[in-house]
Structures are given as C-alpha cells and as structure tokens.
Motif scaffolding. Structure first.
Motif: not given
Length: 221
Positions: A64, A70, A158
C-alpha cells in the motif's frame, strides 16, 4: 511528475505513486488503481496452483505504499533523511493540495488549505526544533484538522487497494486471507505528539471513523 509524492521543498519521491493519484487517469489514460488490479490478476494467474485451498499461499499481503507499507514516504534516505529525524509531511503534489484545499473550504477555513504546517521542521529535525510538535500546535484546532485530513486520506487509500484486491482475487480464491503492513515508526514514540508517526500518516483518529473507512470493526487489544 505530479504522480509522485512531493514534500514542502518540491522534492519528488519516486519510490511509489502518490495516493492522491489513485483514481486519476494519468498512466496512458488509465488510473493507478486499474494498473494495480491488472497486476493482482496476473499474480493470481501466475500462482494459481499455490493459491488453491491447501496450497502454499494462504495469505496475500497487499502493498500500500513505500516498502509495501501503508504510510507516506515521510523519511526517505534518498532525500537525506537520517534516523531519528521527524520526517516531513508529503502533501504537496498538485492533487494533494487540491484535496486539502477542498477539505479546508468545507471546514470553513479556506486559508488552511494552502499547504501543510509551515512549522513542522525538516527531515532531520528533532521534535524540539519544530514548533508544530514542540508547542502543541498539532493538538490545536488547525493541527487536528490537518492531521485528520492527512490520516483519513491514507486510510481511504488502504480501503481502495483492499477493494482492488477483493475484485481481482476474492472470487477466484475466497479462502485466501488478505492483509496489509503498517510501519514500525518507533522513534519519538514516547512523546505525546509522536512526530515521526504523524508525518508518516499515523494520526489520531477515532476508532469508529477508522472502522467506517476500512469497512471492518477495529478493537483495542
């Protein structure tokens, strides 16, 4: 060039595409999300046998962001960051600024939409050298607005990528688990402001809002 994350000084980080370009038709008329979905479908084709029930792969981690995590690329060594600098906010590509401006207008403070905090230091600053962190501005009305927007954008990114993974792989391999990585931004974690975590996008956020964005229930351990 506006595909890339950009810092306050105009430096572009080419490690990964900015989340603010996710849904923009900027790659030969296609969006980054469409390209990611094609890649995931190809992954499913290449590893079809291993992804079957009882195969070698039981979980797929969805990259991500930088290093597959992320987060924002707030502490890039290629741009001079060295541990334990607080890093920099990555919200200066044209789409990020447009998103921030829209959020500030909706909030009733359009002047807050011109850019990130101008007192948040630089990549290798220590917390006491950046008044945004040192003097509590991060926890005042402007700081809460900016960090809320910054963190929400990361969570929404995300959510979009997990949706792509679901479309590309879930119908073929319904038993496979999906996950994502978060970074261990541990430095300055003992401070109330947690500045390195904030620049990476790990911002204070009510669990109810995080659950709403991700579509799953989040509980405190």
């Amino acid at each position: 060039p506006d595909l890339w994350y950009t810092d306050r000084g105009g430096n572009r980080n080419r490690e990964c595409i900015s989340l603010f370009a996710d849904e923009q038709s900027s790659i030969l008329g296609r969006t980054p999300l469409q390209c990611y979905e094609d890649f995931m479908r190809s992954f499913g084709d290449a590893f079809e046998r291993d992804l079957q029930r009882g195969g070698a792969i039981s979980e797929v981690l969805v990259g991500c962001g930088p290093c597959g995590e992320l987060r924002y690329p707030s502490y890039p060594e290629a741009l001079g960051w060295r541990f334990p600098g607080v890093g920099e906010f990555q919200c200066y590509d044209k789409r990020a600024l447009a998103s921030l401006a829209e959020a500030a207008e909706e909030f009733g403070q359009p002047e807050w939409g011109l850019g990130g905090p101008d007192d948040a230091g630089w990549y290798n600053a220590k917390p006491h050298e950046a008044s945004f962190f040192a003097y509590g501005r991060w926890n005042q009305e402007y700081g809460r607005f900016f960090l809320g927007w910054y963190g929400h954008q990361l969570l929404a990114h995300g959510e979009r990528l997990m949706g792509v993974a679901d479309r590309a792989l879930r119908s073929r391999f319904p038993h496979v688990m999906f996950g994502m990585k978060c970074a261990g931004v541990h430095w300055w974690h003992g401070l109330e402001s947690r500045p390195a975590a904030l620049t990476a996008g790990y911002c204070p956020l009510p669990l109810s809002r995080a659950s709403e964005l991700l579509g799953v229930e989040i509980r405190m351990a």
